[in-house]
Design an enzyme around this catalytic site. Structure first.
Site, PDB file in Angstrom:
ATOM      1  N   ASP A 176      -4.225  -3.935 -18.075  1.00 19.71           N
ATOM      2  CA  ASP A 176      -3.245  -2.846 -18.222  1.00 19.71           C
ATOM      3  C   ASP A 176      -3.278  -2.211 -19.619  1.00 19.71           C
ATOM      4  OD1 ASP A 176      -2.328  -3.441 -15.593  1.00 19.71           O
ATOM      5  OD2 ASP A 176      -0.999  -4.980 -16.373  1.00 19.71           O
ATOM      6  N   GLY A 218       0.791  -1.239   0.000  1.00 27.14           N
ATOM      7  CA  GLY A 218       0.000   0.000   0.000  1.00 27.14           C
ATOM      8  C   GLY A 218       0.813   1.273   0.000  1.00 27.14           C
ATOM      9  N   SER A 219       2.037   1.246  -0.547  1.00 27.68           N
ATOM     10  CA  SER A 219       2.820   2.494  -0.520  1.00 27.68           C
ATOM     11  C   SER A 219       2.232   3.535  -1.463  1.00 27.68           C
ATOM     12  CB  SER A 219       4.293   2.219  -0.850  1.00 27.68           C
ATOM     13  OG  SER A 219       4.464   1.905  -2.206  1.00 27.68           O
ATOM     14  N   HIS A 274       0.692   1.370 -12.858  1.00 27.91           N
ATOM     15  CA  HIS A 274       1.411   0.166 -13.294  1.00 27.91           C
ATOM     16  C   HIS A 274       2.890   0.515 -13.438  1.00 27.91           C
ATOM     17  CE1 HIS A 274       1.821  -3.731 -15.265  1.00 27.91           C
ATOM     18  NE2 HIS A 274       2.644  -3.128 -16.105  1.00 27.91           N
ATOM     19  N   ASP A 334      -9.839  -0.219 -18.488  1.00 26.82           N
ATOM     20  CA  ASP A 334     -10.864  -0.746 -19.393  1.00 26.82           C
ATOM     21  C   ASP A 334     -10.938  -2.257 -19.195  1.00 26.82           C
ATOM     22  OD1 ASP A 334      -8.735  -1.846 -20.759  1.00 26.82           O
ATOM     23  OD2 ASP A 334      -8.952  -0.591 -22.549  1.00 26.82           O
ATOM     24  N   ARG A 364     -16.396 -14.356  -9.568  1.00 29.33           N
ATOM     25  CA  ARG A 364     -15.880 -12.992  -9.746  1.00 29.33           C
ATOM     26  C   ARG A 364     -17.049 -12.003  -9.833  1.00 29.33           C
ATOM     27  NH1 ARG A 364     -10.846 -11.454 -11.100  1.00 29.33           N
ATOM     28  NH2 ARG A 364     -10.235 -13.567 -11.624  1.00 29.33           N
TER      29      ARG A 364
HETATM   30  C1  GAR Z   1       3.254  -0.966  -7.471  1.00 31.23           C
HETATM   31  O1  GAR Z   1       4.533  -1.007  -8.043  1.00 31.23           O
HETATM   32  C2  GAR Z   1       2.185  -0.895  -8.555  1.00 31.23           C
HETATM   33  O2  GAR Z   1       2.577  -0.141  -9.662  1.00 31.23           O
HETATM   34  C3  GAR Z   1       2.055  -2.358  -8.917  1.00 31.23           C
HETATM   35  O3  GAR Z   1       2.097  -3.032  -7.692  1.00 31.23           O
HETATM   36  C4  GAR Z   1       2.911  -2.288  -6.771  1.00 31.23           C
HETATM   37  C5  GAR Z   1       2.119  -2.067  -5.513  1.00 31.23           C
HETATM   38  O4  GAR Z   1       2.926  -1.489  -4.534  1.00 31.23           O
HETATM   39  N1  GAR Z   1       0.824  -2.589  -9.612  1.00 31.23           N
HETATM   40  C6  GAR Z   1       0.716  -3.434 -10.634  1.00 31.23           C
HETATM   41  O5  GAR Z   1       1.628  -4.117 -11.032  1.00 31.23           O
HETATM   42  C7  GAR Z   1      -0.667  -3.474 -11.273  1.00 31.23           C
HETATM   43  N2  GAR Z   1      -0.623  -4.106 -12.545  1.00 31.23           N
HETATM   44  P1  GAR Z   1       2.282  -0.739  -3.308  1.00 31.23           P
HETATM   45  O6  GAR Z   1       1.314  -1.759  -2.660  1.00 31.23           O
HETATM   46  O7  GAR Z   1       3.414  -0.413  -2.400  1.00 31.23           O
HETATM   47  O8  GAR Z   1       1.550   0.460  -3.815  1.00 31.23           O
END
Ligand code: GAR
Length: 217
Positions: free
Chosen positions: A150, A17-18, A114, A146, A70
């Site tokens: 990605d 969750g950063s 992403h 969408d 889902r």
């Molecule tokens: C981040 O790098 C985000 O871009 C990626 O997961 C990580 C989550 O980190 N998301 C994806 O790859 C989505 N396709 P976080 O929990 O520290 O925000």
């Protein structure tokens, strides 16, 4: 002059969750145009939940394991987000795909971050795939979601150079640093209605200023 009410956003997480934390921190500034109303996780043990709790933001866990399909999971998610009065959903490491119904119901209000320069390197294990391909620059992308994985219309990107000595961890960390700047900036612009989705394309207000550091048009 009275200012427009702030848009309410939810951050959806599955782990650390950063990015969610960077959105909450940005939203503490008085001139930010969105306020957090909910942090929702599909995993009860997501470390990001306690970060949100410490920040005083309501949290909720809806585990996908409690649903037979889902479609049922997404219907509950949809109901929960609408009940919370959410205007904008920010996916922040929420590692689930959505049904077409859910995506359609939130078109133009559902955004994702992403860790690559889309459309290159969608999917999982992105930074390692980037290194394996031998490209010299990478970065991150914020896009409207969408029905694809990605693939949605791109809102903003930030470029990150690749060092010849980079490994997965060092590249991920450098990209993450840019993610934490790009995502709040994109959310703020959407909340201000300076950026919006129209007929499948991203539109920009005419008074929009180029932000060179984040490669936003
Ligand atoms: C981040 O790098 C985000 O871009 C990626 O997961 C990580 C989550 O980190 N998301 C994806 O790859 C989505 N396709 P976080 O929990 O520290 O925000």
């Amino acid at each position: 002059m009275t200012s427009a009410p702030k848009k309410k956003f939810a951050a959806l997480i599955s782990g650390r969750g950063s990015n969610m934390a960077s959105l909450l921190a940005a939203a503490e500034k008085p001139d930010f145009h969105a306020e957090p109303t909910l942090v929702l996780s599909n995993k009860a043990d997501a470390p990001g939940l306690s970060v949100a709790e410490r920040a005083g933001v309501p949290t909720k866990v809806i585990s996908h394991r409690d649903f037979a399909s889902r479609a049922e999971y997404d219907a509950t998610l949809d109901e929960t987000l609408k009940e919370a009065g959410v205007d904008i959903i920010c996916l922040a490491g929420f590692m689930r795909l959505f049904t077409e119904e859910f995506v359609t119901s939130w078109t133009g209000k559902l955004i994702n971050i992403h860790p690559s320069l889309l459309p290159s390197f969608p999917g999982l294990n992105v930074q390692q795939k980037t290194l394996d391909a031998g490209v010299r620059v990478s970065g991150c992308t914020v896009h409207f979601v969408d029905a694809g994985t990605d693939t949605g219309p791109i809102i903003g990107q930030a470029v990150v150079p690749i060092d010849p000595n980079d490994d997965d961890a060092s590249l991920s960390a450098r990209i993450l640093g840019q993610e934490h700047k790009l995502y709040p900036r994109c959310l703020d612009l959407i909340a201000q209605e300076k950026i919006w989705l129209e007929a499948g394309r991203v539109r920009y207000a005419t008074d929009f200023r180029i932000d060179q550091s984040l490669s936003l048009p």
